[in-house]
Design a protein around this motif. Structure first.
Motif, PDB file in Angstrom:
ATOM      1  N   GLN A 177      25.993  52.789 -24.799  1.00  0.00           N
ATOM      2  CA  GLN A 177      25.025  52.962 -25.878  1.00  0.00           C
ATOM      3  C   GLN A 177      24.085  54.132 -25.619  1.00  0.00           C
ATOM      4  OE1 GLN A 177      23.493  48.781 -26.100  1.00  0.00           O
ATOM      5  NE2 GLN A 177      23.670  49.132 -28.301  1.00  0.00           N
ATOM      6  N   PHE A 180      24.942  57.407 -27.169  1.00  0.00           N
ATOM      7  CA  PHE A 180      24.998  57.501 -28.627  1.00  0.00           C
ATOM      8  C   PHE A 180      23.691  57.117 -29.312  1.00  0.00           C
ATOM      9  CE2 PHE A 180      29.307  56.619 -27.095  1.00  0.00           C
ATOM     10  CZ  PHE A 180      30.013  57.663 -27.682  1.00  0.00           C
ATOM     11  N   THR A 181      22.682  56.787 -28.538  1.00  0.00           N
ATOM     12  CA  THR A 181      21.387  56.399 -29.097  1.00  0.00           C
ATOM     13  C   THR A 181      20.467  57.607 -29.163  1.00  0.00           C
ATOM     14  OG1 THR A 181      21.629  54.198 -28.118  1.00  0.00           O
ATOM     15  CG2 THR A 181      19.429  54.831 -28.812  1.00  0.00           C
ATOM     16  N   GLN A 245      20.448  52.792 -33.272  1.00  0.00           N
ATOM     17  CA  GLN A 245      21.694  53.406 -33.731  1.00  0.00           C
ATOM     18  C   GLN A 245      21.957  53.072 -35.197  1.00  0.00           C
ATOM     19  OE1 GLN A 245      23.919  51.696 -30.302  1.00  0.00           O
ATOM     20  NE2 GLN A 245      24.883  53.695 -30.173  1.00  0.00           N
ATOM     21  N   TYR A 246      21.684  51.836 -35.570  1.00  0.00           N
ATOM     22  CA  TYR A 246      21.911  51.434 -36.966  1.00  0.00           C
ATOM     23  C   TYR A 246      20.982  52.185 -37.912  1.00  0.00           C
ATOM     24  CZ  TYR A 246      21.605  48.700 -41.227  1.00  0.00           C
ATOM     25  OH  TYR A 246      21.565  48.324 -42.548  1.00  0.00           O
ATOM     26  N   THR A 247      19.682  52.247 -37.571  1.00  0.00           N
ATOM     27  CA  THR A 247      18.743  52.942 -38.449  1.00  0.00           C
ATOM     28  C   THR A 247      19.054  54.430 -38.532  1.00  0.00           C
ATOM     29  OG1 THR A 247      17.210  53.147 -36.569  1.00  0.00           O
ATOM     30  CG2 THR A 247      16.890  51.283 -38.056  1.00  0.00           C
ATOM     31  N   HIS A 248      19.481  55.023 -37.412  1.00  0.00           N
ATOM     32  CA  HIS A 248      19.858  56.437 -37.417  1.00  0.00           C
ATOM     33  C   HIS A 248      21.073  56.672 -38.299  1.00  0.00           C
ATOM     34  CE1 HIS A 248      20.075  60.525 -35.967  1.00  0.00           C
ATOM     35  NE2 HIS A 248      21.328  60.350 -35.586  1.00  0.00           N
ATOM     36  N   TRP A 249      22.053  55.774 -38.192  1.00  0.00           N
ATOM     37  CA  TRP A 249      23.244  55.887 -39.034  1.00  0.00           C
ATOM     38  C   TRP A 249      22.911  55.667 -40.507  1.00  0.00           C
ATOM     39  CZ3 TRP A 249      25.382  51.884 -42.011  1.00  0.00           C
ATOM     40  CH2 TRP A 249      26.606  52.186 -42.618  1.00  0.00           C
ATOM     41  N   ALA A 250      22.051  54.694 -40.793  1.00  0.00           N
ATOM     42  CA  ALA A 250      21.667  54.431 -42.179  1.00  0.00           C
ATOM     43  C   ALA A 250      20.907  55.603 -42.773  1.00  0.00           C
ATOM     44  CB  ALA A 250      20.821  53.162 -42.244  1.00  0.00           C
ATOM     45  N   ARG A 252      21.163  58.810 -41.887  1.00  0.00           N
ATOM     46  CA  ARG A 252      22.116  59.901 -42.129  1.00  0.00           C
ATOM     47  C   ARG A 252      22.986  59.625 -43.345  1.00  0.00           C
ATOM     48  NH1 ARG A 252      25.306  61.300 -36.760  1.00  0.00           N
ATOM     49  NH2 ARG A 252      26.243  62.769 -38.252  1.00  0.00           N
ATOM     50  N   ARG A 253      23.376  58.372 -43.515  1.00  0.00           N
ATOM     51  CA  ARG A 253      24.189  58.017 -44.675  1.00  0.00           C
ATOM     52  C   ARG A 253      23.408  58.202 -45.979  1.00  0.00           C
ATOM     53  NH1 ARG A 253      26.735  51.992 -45.914  1.00  0.00           N
ATOM     54  NH2 ARG A 253      27.906  52.585 -47.797  1.00  0.00           N
ATOM     55  N   LYS A 256      23.155  61.897 -46.766  1.00  0.00           N
ATOM     56  CA  LYS A 256      24.401  62.433 -47.337  1.00  0.00           C
ATOM     57  C   LYS A 256      24.577  62.004 -48.776  1.00  0.00           C
ATOM     58  CE  LYS A 256      27.002  62.732 -42.983  1.00  0.00           C
ATOM     59  NZ  LYS A 256      28.185  62.210 -42.235  1.00  0.00           N
TER      60      LYS A 256
END
Length: 263
Positions: A177, A180-181, A245-250, A252-253, A256
């Motif tokens: 982790q 990727f964090t 990681q989830y908040t960062h991915w959310a 970025r999504r 986009k």
């Protein structure tokens, strides 16, 4: 008298433990920094409060929290509760102790929410992040990690599986982790694992582990009763980095999606 004498003994022991810290601060302030002690009156009053508070807290641990944790563990794992129909085989099967896992998770969550050290870290994290990291968001995320860790730790005690397997797998997950964090969250995640093992969580969790290992057939308190604190330190690191990681991915999504809509 039954309360006064134990309190006096605990007070003197606590005072003995605090004096080296106080002496170190005073010596550095007067002889190394060569500055007068600021707010001396507040320092004295605060020191008295600290010693009194620690003394009362230690007595409370001995009189209430330790016995409650052990009694609850013994009751939830007693043969009359686990196998009310008299099935002896159920006493050695891990699935018969479902209420123990639920109780462990709830104890882990509630004690972590009440942890003063976690509250202090959450306040500072909210300040330096400008409100991006909320107090309750961090506290709940850490509490969920402790709840999962304590529940898994009680499963380990009941099943009798080796402790090192869980710890090894857990830290492998932490290492993966870490790559990727977001870098700004990694130090906070590692600190979040440490602040959970403090004044409120440790006594109840330790009492729970010892009481459970004494009640489950075939378990040795010296070998199986300890180790829950390691779970309470490890899993908050995983949950905090996972949440980041989830908040960062959310984020970025969403970015986009907004870009596609504007195009």
């Amino acid at each position: 008298m039954s309360f006064i004498m134990p309190f006096v003994d605990t007070f003197l022991i606590t005072l003995r433990d605090i004096l080296p810290i106080l002496g170190l601060i005073v010596c550095f302030q007067l002889f190394v920094l060569r500055q007068p002690i600021p707010h001396l009156r507040r320092l004295i009053v605060g020191g008295v409060y600290v010693v009194l508070g620690l003394s009362l807290f230690l007595i409370g641990l001995e009189k209430a929290l330790f016995p409650v944790g052990r009694i609850m563990a013994a009751q939830l794992s007693s043969p009359s509760f686990v196998a009310p129909d008299g099935d002896v085989a159920a006493l050695s099967h891990w699935s018969s102790y479902a209420w123990v896992y639920v109780f462990a998770a709830m104890i882990g969550f509630s004690t972590t929410i009440a942890e003063p050290s976690l509250l202090a870290v959450a306040l500072k994290a909210s300040e330096v992040s400008g409100g991006v990291i909320t107090q309750w968001g961090l506290r709940i995320t850490v509490a969920v990690g402790v709840a999962v860790g304590i529940a898994l730790g009680t499963f380990r005690i009941v099943s009798g599986t080796p402790l090192y397997i869980y710890i090894l797998v857990g830290y492998v997950i932490v290492v993966i982790q870490t790559f990727f964090t977001p870098k700004t969250i990694i130090p906070l995640a590692y600190d979040s694992g440490g602040v959970t093992t403090s004044t409120v969580t440790v006594p109840l969790v330790a009492a729970l582990g010892l009481g459970l290992s004494e009640a489950v057939p075939g378990r040795n308190p010296a070998l199986d009763g300890f180790g829950l604190i390691a779970f309470a330190s490890l899993f908050p690191i995983i949950t905090v980095m996972g949440y980041a990681q989830y908040t960062h991915w959310a984020a970025r999504r969403k970015k986009k999606q907004d870009a596609r809509r504007s195009a």
